[in-house]
Scaffold this active site. Structure first.
Site, PDB file in Angstrom:
ATOM      1  N   GLY A  11     -34.203 -38.812  29.884  1.00 17.30           N
ATOM      2  CA  GLY A  11     -33.050 -38.740  28.998  1.00 17.30           C
ATOM      3  C   GLY A  11     -32.984 -37.423  28.251  1.00 17.30           C
ATOM      4  N   PHE A  12     -31.968 -37.282  27.437  1.00 17.71           N
ATOM      5  CA  PHE A  12     -31.766 -36.056  26.660  1.00 17.71           C
ATOM      6  C   PHE A  12     -32.966 -35.757  25.764  1.00 17.71           C
ATOM      7  CE2 PHE A  12     -30.039 -34.964  22.284  1.00 17.71           C
ATOM      8  CZ  PHE A  12     -30.135 -33.600  22.458  1.00 17.71           C
ATOM      9  N   ASP A  32     -39.180 -43.740  33.335  1.00 18.79           N
ATOM     10  CA  ASP A  32     -37.751 -43.962  33.117  1.00 18.79           C
ATOM     11  C   ASP A  32     -37.217 -44.819  34.261  1.00 18.79           C
ATOM     12  OD1 ASP A  32     -34.844 -43.522  32.682  1.00 18.79           O
ATOM     13  OD2 ASP A  32     -35.508 -41.889  31.376  1.00 18.79           O
ATOM     14  N   GLY A  37     -30.800 -42.125  32.220  1.00 19.91           N
ATOM     15  CA  GLY A  37     -31.458 -40.828  32.368  1.00 19.91           C
ATOM     16  C   GLY A  37     -31.089 -40.143  33.674  1.00 19.91           C
ATOM     17  N   ASP A  57     -38.992 -49.741  34.870  1.00 19.95           N
ATOM     18  CA  ASP A  57     -38.322 -50.380  33.735  1.00 19.95           C
ATOM     19  C   ASP A  57     -39.373 -51.007  32.829  1.00 19.95           C
ATOM     20  OD1 ASP A  57     -36.848 -51.865  31.961  1.00 19.95           O
ATOM     21  OD2 ASP A  57     -35.660 -52.926  33.460  1.00 19.95           O
ATOM     22  N   TYR A 146     -27.434 -52.757  19.829  1.00 15.18           N
ATOM     23  CA  TYR A 146     -28.254 -51.558  19.645  1.00 15.18           C
ATOM     24  C   TYR A 146     -28.947 -51.590  18.277  1.00 15.18           C
ATOM     25  CZ  TYR A 146     -29.505 -46.576  19.459  1.00 15.18           C
ATOM     26  OH  TYR A 146     -30.187 -45.380  19.364  1.00 15.18           O
TER      27      TYR A 146
END
Length: 325
Positions: A11-12, A32, A37, A57, A146
């Site tokens: 990811g970032f 990841d 991603g 995962d 979230y």
């Protein structure tokens, strides 16, 4: 050689953390499931002997052979577009994924740092937000998948710390931007940059009076690095306290890109926070940290990064297949 596991490595934020720990001489294990991603973010690390990647995962189980010194748990969808498309997976990685990694840390006697978020404060009634504020979150609203996943993450991490004596750290990350963000992931910086570069009007939710505080990626990584090696176990805000309204920010992007677009307004999404500004007193006192990169300097770097993308990359929309997840 110290060994560290970084989840969400493609990811970032995760990919920049991989870079930092490689530079610091660590053996880095990236993990990841690539649901959000992109391997392009870490492709430059694959030739290195001190880097390995596991396509996995963490919500299912996590097993690694041999010793492990540190774990950074950064696996989670982070943009509203993603976590509203895959709400169950978002809840699972924050709960089951965190549980699995805490178990691994206990097994390996490793220090673990988990990535929480400013979203644990919800739509805050306290401004700026300090770590003692409990938040104003709707557990059944669309963003709750979230927000509550991260709140549970903090709770179970502290439970493992208190009950098992596990060596834990919790970082509360405020809006962060930089190269490797996805143009169409719904977050403010890449959304505005993408619209400007495509010649589209900039879309502002609500009347644009809501505020955000943007931290450049290098500053964020430095704060996380210092927290990992500190002795502090309660949550710490890492973010840039220089607040701006979304309308002012849109005007900055238009000025930076030299485009002629106008700002258009659309309804504010449900439970979207109206204010977001970190109180970083603890980070200053405990870590000796505060952001160094100004917003104007950071945005110029990001604009140059997005300009370097191909025309195809600029025009394409997100077509991620979440159906099997």
């Amino acid at each position: 050689m110290k060994k560290i596991l970084i989840t969400g490595a493609a990811g970032f934020l995760g990919s920049h953390l991989c870079d930092r720990f490689i530079a610091e001489g660590f053996h880095v294990i990236g993990m990841d499931n690539l649901i959000t991603g992109d391997l392009k973010n870490i492709a430059h690390l694959f030739p290195l002997e001190r880097f390995e990647f596991h396509h996995h995962d963490v919500s299912t189980f996590v097993h690694l052979e041999g010793k492990l010194d540190y774990i950074l748990h950064f696996a989670s969808p982070a943009s509203p577009i993603d976590y509203l498309k895959i709400p169950i997976e978002t809840l699972k990685v924050g709960s089951l994924g965190t549980l699995n990694l805490l178990g691994l840390a206990k097994e390996k006697n490793a220090r673990i740092l988990v990535a929480s978020t400013s979203e644990v404060y919800g739509d805050p009634l306290v401004h700026p937000q300090n770590e003692e504020y409990y938040g104003n979150v709707s557990p059944i609203g669309p963003r709750g998948v979230y927000d509550e996943a991260k709140r549970f993450m903090e709770s179970i991490t502290m439970a493992y710390h208190r009950h098992h004596g596990l060596d834990t750290r919790i970082v509360r990350i405020f809006n962060t931007y930089g190269p490797r963000m996805r143009l169409n992931d719904g977050r403010v910086v890449p959304a505005f940059m993408g619209q400007a570069l495509r010649g589209e009007d900039l879309t502002v939710f609500g009347d644009g009076s809501q505020t955000r505080s943007f931290c450049y990626i290098d500053d964020q990584v430095e704060g996380i690095y210092r927290l990992l090696f500190s002795d502090y176990t309660d949550p710490v805000n890492i973010g840039n306290p220089h607040e701006t309204t979304i309308k002012q920010f849109a005007d900055e992007i238009i000025a930076l890109t030299g485009t002629k677009q106008k700002v258009i307004y659309v309804p504010l999404p449900k439970d979207d926070p109206t204010q977001r500004q970190p109180d970083i007193t603890k980070a200053k006192e405990i870590l000796g940290w505060e952001p160094k990169v100004s917003r104007s300097e950071g945005l110029k770097i990001v604009y140059d990064y997005f300009k370097s993308l191909s025309k195809e990359d600029l025009q394409k929309k997100e077509h991620r297949d979440f159906s099997s997840k």
